[in-house]
Enzyme design. Sequence first.
Site, PDB file in Angstrom:
ATOM      1  N   GLY A   1       0.815  -1.219   0.000  1.00 33.64           N
ATOM      2  CA  GLY A   1       0.000   0.000   0.000  1.00 33.64           C
ATOM      3  C   GLY A   1       0.848   1.268   0.000  1.00 33.64           C
TER       4      GLY A   1
ATOM      5  N   HIS B   1      11.938   0.978   0.700  1.00 34.70           N
ATOM      6  CA  HIS B   1      11.506  -0.394   0.984  1.00 34.70           C
ATOM      7  C   HIS B   1      12.539  -1.093   1.876  1.00 34.70           C
ATOM      8  CE1 HIS B   1       8.012  -0.500  -1.488  1.00 34.70           C
ATOM      9  NE2 HIS B   1       8.594  -0.676  -2.655  1.00 34.70           N
TER      10      HIS B   1
HETATM   11  P1  A3P Z   1      -3.625  -5.153  -4.941  1.00 38.56           P
HETATM   12  O1  A3P Z   1      -2.638  -5.704  -5.917  1.00 38.56           O
HETATM   13  O2  A3P Z   1      -4.028  -6.135  -3.905  1.00 38.56           O
HETATM   14  O3  A3P Z   1      -4.798  -4.513  -5.606  1.00 38.56           O
HETATM   15  P2  A3P Z   1       2.226  -0.742  -3.403  1.00 38.56           P
HETATM   16  O4  A3P Z   1       1.682   0.646  -3.548  1.00 38.56           O
HETATM   17  O5  A3P Z   1       2.997  -0.945  -2.127  1.00 38.56           O
HETATM   18  O6  A3P Z   1       2.956  -1.171  -4.614  1.00 38.56           O
HETATM   19  O7  A3P Z   1       0.961  -1.685  -3.204  1.00 38.56           O
HETATM   20  C1  A3P Z   1       0.067  -1.868  -4.261  1.00 38.56           C
HETATM   21  C2  A3P Z   1      -1.225  -2.397  -3.684  1.00 38.56           C
HETATM   22  O8  A3P Z   1      -1.949  -1.321  -3.072  1.00 38.56           O
HETATM   23  C3  A3P Z   1      -2.129  -2.942  -4.772  1.00 38.56           C
HETATM   24  O9  A3P Z   1      -2.901  -3.962  -4.149  1.00 38.56           O
HETATM   25  C4  A3P Z   1      -2.946  -1.724  -5.121  1.00 38.56           C
HETATM   26  O10 A3P Z   1      -4.143  -2.001  -5.801  1.00 38.56           O
HETATM   27  C5  A3P Z   1      -3.202  -1.151  -3.737  1.00 38.56           C
HETATM   28  N1  A3P Z   1      -3.504   0.296  -3.780  1.00 38.56           N
HETATM   29  C6  A3P Z   1      -2.947   1.256  -4.556  1.00 38.56           C
HETATM   30  N2  A3P Z   1      -3.507   2.441  -4.298  1.00 38.56           N
HETATM   31  C7  A3P Z   1      -4.448   2.245  -3.353  1.00 38.56           C
HETATM   32  C8  A3P Z   1      -5.379   3.101  -2.686  1.00 38.56           C
HETATM   33  N3  A3P Z   1      -5.440   4.397  -2.967  1.00 38.56           N
HETATM   34  N4  A3P Z   1      -6.193   2.551  -1.771  1.00 38.56           N
HETATM   35  C9  A3P Z   1      -6.136   1.240  -1.479  1.00 38.56           C
HETATM   36  N5  A3P Z   1      -5.289   0.374  -2.075  1.00 38.56           N
HETATM   37  C10 A3P Z   1      -4.442   0.868  -3.007  1.00 38.56           C
END
Ligand code: A3P
Length: 322
Positions: free
Chosen positions: A70, A131
């Site tokens: 997230g 990270h």
């Molecule tokens: P999913 O693949 O389960 O949908 P990161 O940003 O660390 O790369 O994580 C990506 C994950 O966060 C993805 O999960 C993505 O869809 C979700 N994500 C991105 N933006 C978001 C938001 N505004 N609210 C909730 N989840 C979000």
Amino acid sequence: ISSTEAEQKDDHFKEFFQRLQPKKLVEGELLANYQGIWFVADLLRATLTFQKHFKANDSDIFLATMAKSGTTWLKALAFSIVNRNNHSVDESPLLFSNPHYLVPFLEMHLYKDGNIPDIDAMPCPRILATHLPYQLLPSTILDCSNSRIIYLCRNPLDVFTSTRHFVLQNGFASRPSASLDVPFETFCQGIYPYGPFWDHCLGYWNASLKDPQKVLFLKYEDLKKDINSSVKKIADFLGYPLSAEEEEAGLVEEIATLCSFENLMNLNCNKEGEIQTVFRAKHNSFFRKGEVGDWVNLVPPSMANRLEKLMQEKFGESGLTL
Ligand code: A3P
């Protein structure tokens, strides 16, 4: 530096990486374990450059996550909260830029390819992301007692699932495995960039217990459950609390809506284009489903049980549950 010097540095790094006896994964990546954490070569080089050259200052805000927990959401939230007096929500730079440009990754982006960025030129407060696990943060971050760290973690089955989709969508696996067995096994062994997962969470969890002023530990699931309280919590922790007037005017809800999955994923700046960090990733690959528990559509129950047991074992008496 001259090209000969750069080549020499490159050769030194290659020798160093080889001495770590990297493993070749079935899906094609070469990963080395450095101080307990797994890195691809370019990422390790960038990490070492970052550790050596970065100087923190007291107003810095660091957002730390394991990939696919997230990060993009947390970047959007922290950016909007801290900069809310610089532009109104309907003129937010988030409407025109993918959050990863507004809150850049340190080791993975700013310090990639041996680059030493002019980080002092960034306006303060600087919001920066990493990270890296807690134990690999350069001491300058921990020494700046007023700088703040927010860590966001997520259920490991959802992280695994999100990672799998991200890897396939961006073509990271040179020989993608048709079955889930191979990537699942490597996840359980902790052998993937920035792994193992449990050490990552535990490092920040323990730091947040020891110094809650410095490290705020958040869970993706809690943000999903109650984003308004989470916005306020982040604002309070960072020293940018929302005033009664701001709350009255509905600013908490406005920020939550601006940063919501539905809003961000539908913006052109997030639908198109790609970002080149140590990895090249499509902007839209950061917005997939944004749900809690989507792992049920990928991971069979036997694998889920195994990972849940493994986490219980690894988290032990720490008090952390995900
Ligand atoms: P999913 O693949 O389960 O949908 P990161 O940003 O660390 O790369 O994580 C990506 C994950 O966060 C993805 O999960 C993505 O869809 C979700 N994500 C991105 N933006 C978001 C938001 N505004 N609210 C909730 N989840 C979000």
